[in-house]
Every structure is written in C-alpha cells, then in structure tokens.
Design an enzyme around this catalytic site. Structure first.
Site, mmCIF file in Angstrom:
data_model
loop_
_atom_site.group_PDB
_atom_site.id
_atom_site.type_symbol
_atom_site.label_atom_id
_atom_site.label_comp_id
_atom_site.label_asym_id
_atom_site.label_seq_id
_atom_site.Cartn_x
_atom_site.Cartn_y
_atom_site.Cartn_z
ATOM 1 N N GLY A 19 -14.082 -3.037 8.139
ATOM 2 C CA GLY A 19 -15.047 -1.953 8.345
ATOM 3 C C GLY A 19 -16.323 -2.442 8.997
ATOM 4 N N VAL A 43 -10.994 0.582 3.225
ATOM 5 C CA VAL A 43 -11.113 -0.110 1.931
ATOM 6 C C VAL A 43 -9.957 -1.089 1.765
ATOM 7 C CG1 VAL A 43 -12.357 1.809 0.882
ATOM 8 C CG2 VAL A 43 -9.858 1.726 0.726
ATOM 9 N N THR A 91 -6.626 -2.926 0.332
ATOM 10 C CA THR A 91 -5.331 -2.465 -0.171
ATOM 11 C C THR A 91 -4.544 -3.694 -0.653
ATOM 12 O OG1 THR A 91 -4.537 -2.571 2.119
ATOM 13 C CG2 THR A 91 -5.144 -0.395 1.286
ATOM 14 N N PRO A 92 -5.038 -4.340 -1.711
ATOM 15 C CA PRO A 92 -4.421 -5.614 -2.117
ATOM 16 C C PRO A 92 -3.030 -5.420 -2.735
ATOM 17 C CG PRO A 92 -6.062 -4.924 -3.729
ATOM 18 C CD PRO A 92 -6.136 -3.950 -2.601
ATOM 19 N N SER A 104 -7.414 1.229 6.873
ATOM 20 C CA SER A 104 -6.776 0.234 5.997
ATOM 21 C C SER A 104 -5.301 0.130 6.346
ATOM 22 C CB SER A 104 -6.856 0.679 4.533
ATOM 23 O OG SER A 104 -8.182 0.805 4.114
ATOM 24 N N ASN A 142 2.357 -7.500 11.931
ATOM 25 C CA ASN A 142 2.015 -8.656 11.102
ATOM 26 C C ASN A 142 3.267 -9.409 10.661
ATOM 27 O OD1 ASN A 142 -0.702 -8.643 11.307
ATOM 28 N ND2 ASN A 142 -1.108 -7.688 9.329
ATOM 29 N N SER A 198 1.893 -25.491 11.338
ATOM 30 C CA SER A 198 0.724 -25.724 10.497
ATOM 31 C C SER A 198 1.167 -26.014 9.085
ATOM 32 C CB SER A 198 -0.181 -24.491 10.510
ATOM 33 O OG SER A 198 0.485 -23.397 9.905
ATOM 34 N N GLY A 240 -2.245 -18.542 6.160
ATOM 35 C CA GLY A 240 -3.006 -17.951 5.057
ATOM 36 C C GLY A 240 -3.607 -16.651 5.544
ATOM 37 N N CYS A 274 -3.910 -10.927 5.104
ATOM 38 C CA CYS A 274 -2.989 -9.895 5.613
ATOM 39 C C CYS A 274 -1.519 -10.255 5.595
ATOM 40 C CB CYS A 274 -3.391 -9.527 7.041
ATOM 41 S SG CYS A 274 -4.956 -8.660 7.100
#
Ligand code: NAD
Ligand code: UDX
Length: 482
Positions: free
Chosen positions: A16, A98, A100-101, A139, A233, A278, A282, A285
């Site tokens: 945001g 917001v 969104t875990p 989100s 993703n 790598s 991490g 997302c």
C-alpha cells in the site's frame, strides 16, 4: 462510476505505501490517503526528515527511491492517516491492501490465506460509505474473494449505493518497488464483464494511464485476475526451486550451476532472468501464495495439482537445510561453540524486510548445532532480528538466543574470530569487502560459504580461504580441499 479524484488505500505496508505513493507522484490531480490501524506505522510514514541531510530516513519501509517520492508528494496530494473511516468516506476509489498471511489455526491451518483483515476492511467500507465507490482488491487473495466482498458490501451498505469490485493484484518486487511501479511489465485489472464492471475497470485504467502506456494495462475477468497473481508467484518460485534442484546436482557432480543457468537461459523460451541458484527463496509472498494455491487445489478436489505445487516449497526447504548441512559437514562435522558469521539477514538485497528470510532458517540450524552466530545486515533493525530469532508466545527462549547470537554493526566485527563466514543475502557491499583483513581476523582454517554466488571464489582462495559456493561442484573447488 465517475472519474477518480480521491483514492483511499487501506493498509500502509510494503504494498500500500509504495504503490499509492507512486500513484500520488504520477497523478497530481488525484488526492491519495493511505490509512492504517497501526498508529506507529502511520507515524513513521509521517516522520520528520533528518535535520542534517533533509532525507526521510525513518519511513517504515525501505525501498530505493521511495523516500524521494514521499518527500515530493506528502502534504501535497499524499496523506498518511489513522482516520480510516474518513479516508474511506471521502474516496471514490478504495484500495484494499491489507495483509493476507497464512492461517495459523483452524480450517486450512498452515495453507489457506487468513482473510479476516480483508473482510474487516470490506465491512468497514460498507458501514461508513455514504456514496457509491469502486473497491479494488490489491491484496493477494484466493480465487473468488471479490465475490465474497461484493456479497458483504451488498448485505451491509446503505440502500441505493453501488459498489464495483475490481481485482488489481500487485506485481512489484521488494527492493525494486519504485522502479517496478514506475515502469511495470503490466498492470492487471479484473472486473465483472458487465457494463458497470467494465466502466469501473476503465476508471482504474485511467488512473494508471497517467504514467503507464495503455497497452500495458491488461483487463480480464475477476477470477482470472485473482488466479493470475497466485500463478505468477508460483511460476517464479518454481523457477528458483528448479535451479536450486540443479544446484544440488552440480555440487554432486562438478558442474557449475551458474554455467548451467546461463546455458539454459540463452534459450529464448526459457530466458535468463530469475534463474539464480541461492540458499533458498524467502519473502512474504512466494511461500504464502503457493500454500494458498495448494489449499485452493485441494479444496477443488485436485490433489495432483496440489502435490505438484507443494513440491516447490519442499525443494526450497531442502535448499536451506542442504546449505546449512554443508556448513556443518565442512567444518569437520561440528560447529558447537564455533563462531559463524552470517552476512545478510534480509530476504534479498535492498530491503529491510526479513519475512521468511532464508537467513532466519540458517541461524536456527546453526543454533541447534550450538554454534555462536554473529549477524550483520546493513538495513535490518536489530530489534527485528531478535524478534525473528526468538519465538514470543511459543516458548520464551530469548535468554538462550541472546547467549548464542550477537548482532554487529560491521562485517569486520561479525567476522572477528569466526571460523566461517556465511553469505545469506546478496547485498552489493559484500562484493567489495576487504577479505584480506577479514581473513587475518578469523580462526584458521577460515571458510566462506557463499549462498548467493556473489564473491569470486578464486580471489578468496588466493587470500587463503576455503570456499564453498552454492551450486559449484568439487571439481572446480580448491584441489587440496576437494
Ligand atoms: P504488510 O503487512 O506490510 O501491510 C499490511 C498493512 O495493513 C499493515 O500495516 C496492517 O496494519 C494494515 N491493516 C490490516 N488490517 C487493517 C484494517 N482493517 N484497516 C487498516 N489497516 C489494516 O503487508 P504487505 O506486504 O503490504 O502485503 C499486503 C498484501 O499485498 C498481501 O496480500 C500481500 O500478499 C500482497 N502483496 C505483497 C507484496 C510484497 O512484496 N510485500 C507484493 C505483492 C502483493
Ligand atoms: C515476489 C515477486 O517477484 C513479485 O512479483 C510479487 O509481487 C511479490 O513476490 P519479492 O518476494 O519481493 O517479489 O522478491 P523476489 O525478487 O521475487 O525474490 C524472492 C526471493 O527469491 C528472494 O529471497 C530472492 O533472493 C530469491 N531469488 C530470486 C533467488 O533465489 N533467485 C532468483 O533468481 C531470484
């Protein structure tokens, strides 16, 4: 829906904040309010410039170029506020940005996205609105969330009001957020295929058209738009897990994963980007969104699809543990009471964000082996590192963590008397370190484990180090050590 003159963004976080600051920068005719329930965060967005340099050094999100954007627009057409109700009420377009875990308990625990912040925002919009608005889902959410938002709005809003729901997922990457926002590969807008839906999408397109070429704005149906975010993703993370799987083969055979990635990337169909082996990916997302996709697949009764994507996460966990085990096995199978310097704690360079950072996992492994861990990161605040390494609410292991871990203000201090240096984040400053001085201050034999393949192993070996680079096999390492 009339043209957009006032925007409210609910959520002043990593998405945001930068997204709506860049909108304010490019749309001087639009007033933007970014609102959040977290008063400390809003205060940091409103913090004063450094009295000497004039720079905004205390913003809650570090992104190259962001402070300049905020400095230019704040107080002009960009405002940060905790008065969420007022910001919503005055806006004709509201971004819901917001968090969104991943759910920590209940149905879908460990996989599904926790949508209660999205729902709370939607209910608030319904209760405070006295005019019709465009509501934009920014989100990352599972497929069909827009439909739930519409149902909630219609059931709770004052009669006569109309809400158009759009999906407009954000594709920025942290560390390059301002650049990505200023020059996006594409902007995706999903809407209902109704007259009103398409008009609302056009209104949002007009906002982006202030600086994004119109042909880069792609409009789709709502569900395609929602799913495209999870899909993008998943595909990106899958590339990293794929190359990290190759890295394991390289290390076992003597091939060099950088050469393999380059050779593959020359094929136009594959392309060269996002193929860097790598220590593991991490960030807030990739894991969350894939878990979300896995949950979605399972709930659609598509277990084979769920298993397919789950494997991307399994491979990432393996990449992290394989790297940590390499450190232990190389240091003669024990790091008990040895000092291991960890360079970099952020999940990638140019950000202070540590969410799901591979460095956290590495430090956990090293602690379990009873090592002393010395951490240096140029941007992550000390308090954040303590928070990430302890587990408040689970067990209070703060005392033990503080006995084992030290946080340093310089690489040199972290590496002093260490037996091994582990490069966990690819910060540019690690490419030009004074390795001679570091070597001189370390215990011998001195080891470097490069989890990002950013330092030249040949040069380091000339200094005297034993070097392991992720994805490089034994044939190209120091023959004495092989
Ligand atoms: P964040 O945690 O940094 O920010 C979210 C903010 O929302 C917090 O400051 C929180 O206080 C606020 N908030 C929560 N509920 C609220 C409410 N009811 N009213 C007002 N404020 C409220 O999260 P983020 O990284 O900005 O991510 C936000 C969303 O964007 C997530 O869905 C994420 O998946 C997605 N996303 C993130 C990235 C990224 O790189 N971080 C990129 C693309 C998409
Ligand atoms: C990601 C997506 O790239 C972005 O489009 C989306 O909006 C949010 O999620 P982010 O997590 O901020 O962005 O950073 P990204 O550059 O994708 O890196 C994620 C992780 O993968 C980092 O830990 C990074 O170091 C790692 N990575 C990336 C690799 O290990 N190898 C690579 O080749 C690329």
């Amino acid at each position: 829906a009339p043209p957009v003159r006032r925007i409210c963004c609910i959520g002043a976080g990593y998405v945001g904040g930068p997204t709506c600051s860049v909108i304010a920068l490019n749309c001087p005719d639009i007033t933007v309010h970014i609102a959040d329930i977290n008063a400390a965060r809003i205060a940091a967005w409103n913090s004063d410039p450094d009295p000497v340099t004039g720079e905004l050094v205390n913003l809650p999100v570090y992104e190259p170029g962001l402070a300049e954007v905020v400095k230019k627009c704040r107080g002009r057409n960009l405002f940060f506020t905790t008065d969420i109700e007022k910001a919503i009420e005055e806006a004709d377009l509201v971004f819901v940005s917001v968090n969104t875990p991943t759910k920590k308990s209940g149905m879908g625990k460990g996989f599904a996205a926790d949508l209660h912040y999205v729902e709370a925002s939607t209910r608030l919009i319904a209760s405070v609105s006295s005019s019709s608005k465009i509501i934009v889902e920014k989100s990352t959410v599972p497929c069909r969330t827009a439909a739930s938002m519409r149902t909630i709005l219609e059931a709770n809003a004052r009669p006569g009001l109309h809400f158009d729901i759009l999906s407009n997922p954000e594709f920025l990457a942290e560390g390059t957020a301002v650049q990505d926002l200023q020059n996006p590969d594409r902007v995706l807008i999903g809407s209902l295929k109704t007259k009103e839906g398409e008009l609302a999408a056009r209104r949002l397109k007009d906002v982006y058209a202030h600086w994004v070429p119109r042909e880069k704005v792609y409009t789709t149906g709502l569900w395609s738009s929602e799913l495209s975010k999870l899909a993008a993703n998943a595909l990106l993370a899958q590339r990293i897990s794929s190359i990290n799987a190759m890295a394991a083969i390289c290390e076992a055979t003597g091939a060099d994963v950088q050469e393999v990635a380059h050779a593959c990337g020359l094929d136009k169909r594959i392309g060269p980007n996002f193929l860097k082996a790598s220590v593991g990916f991490g960030g807030s997302c990739f894991q969350k969104d894939i878990l979300n996709l896995v949950y979605l697949s399972e709930s659609l009764n598509l277990p084979q699809v769920a298993d397919y994507w789950k494997q991307v996460i399994t491979m990432n966990e393996y990449s992290k543990s394989r790297f940590a085990q390499k450190v232990v096995s190389t240091l003669f199978n024990t790091i008990t009471a040895k000092k291991v310097a960890v360079l970099g704690f952020a999940f990638k360079k140019n950000t202070g964000d540590t969410r799901e950072s591979a460095a956290i996992s590495l430090c956990r492994y090293f602690r379990q082996e009873n090592a002393f861990v010395a951490i240096y990161d140029p941007k992550v605040p000390e308090a954040q590192i303590w928070l990430d390494l302890t587990e408040p609410g689970v067990v209070d292991d703060t005392k033990q963590v503080k006995e084992q871990v030290t946080i340093h203000k310089s690489v040199q201090s972290a590496c002093k008397d260490a037996e091994a240096v582990v490069i966990a984040t690819e910060w540019d400053e690690f490419k030009t370190l004074d390795w001679e001085a570091i070597y001189a201050s370390m215990k011998k034999p001195a080891f470097v484990f490069d989890g990002r393949a950013i330092v030249d192993p040949k040069k380091l070996r000339q200094v005297g180090f034993k070097v392991h680079t992720v994805g490089q096999g034994p044939e190209i390492v120091d023959p004495i050590w092989a």
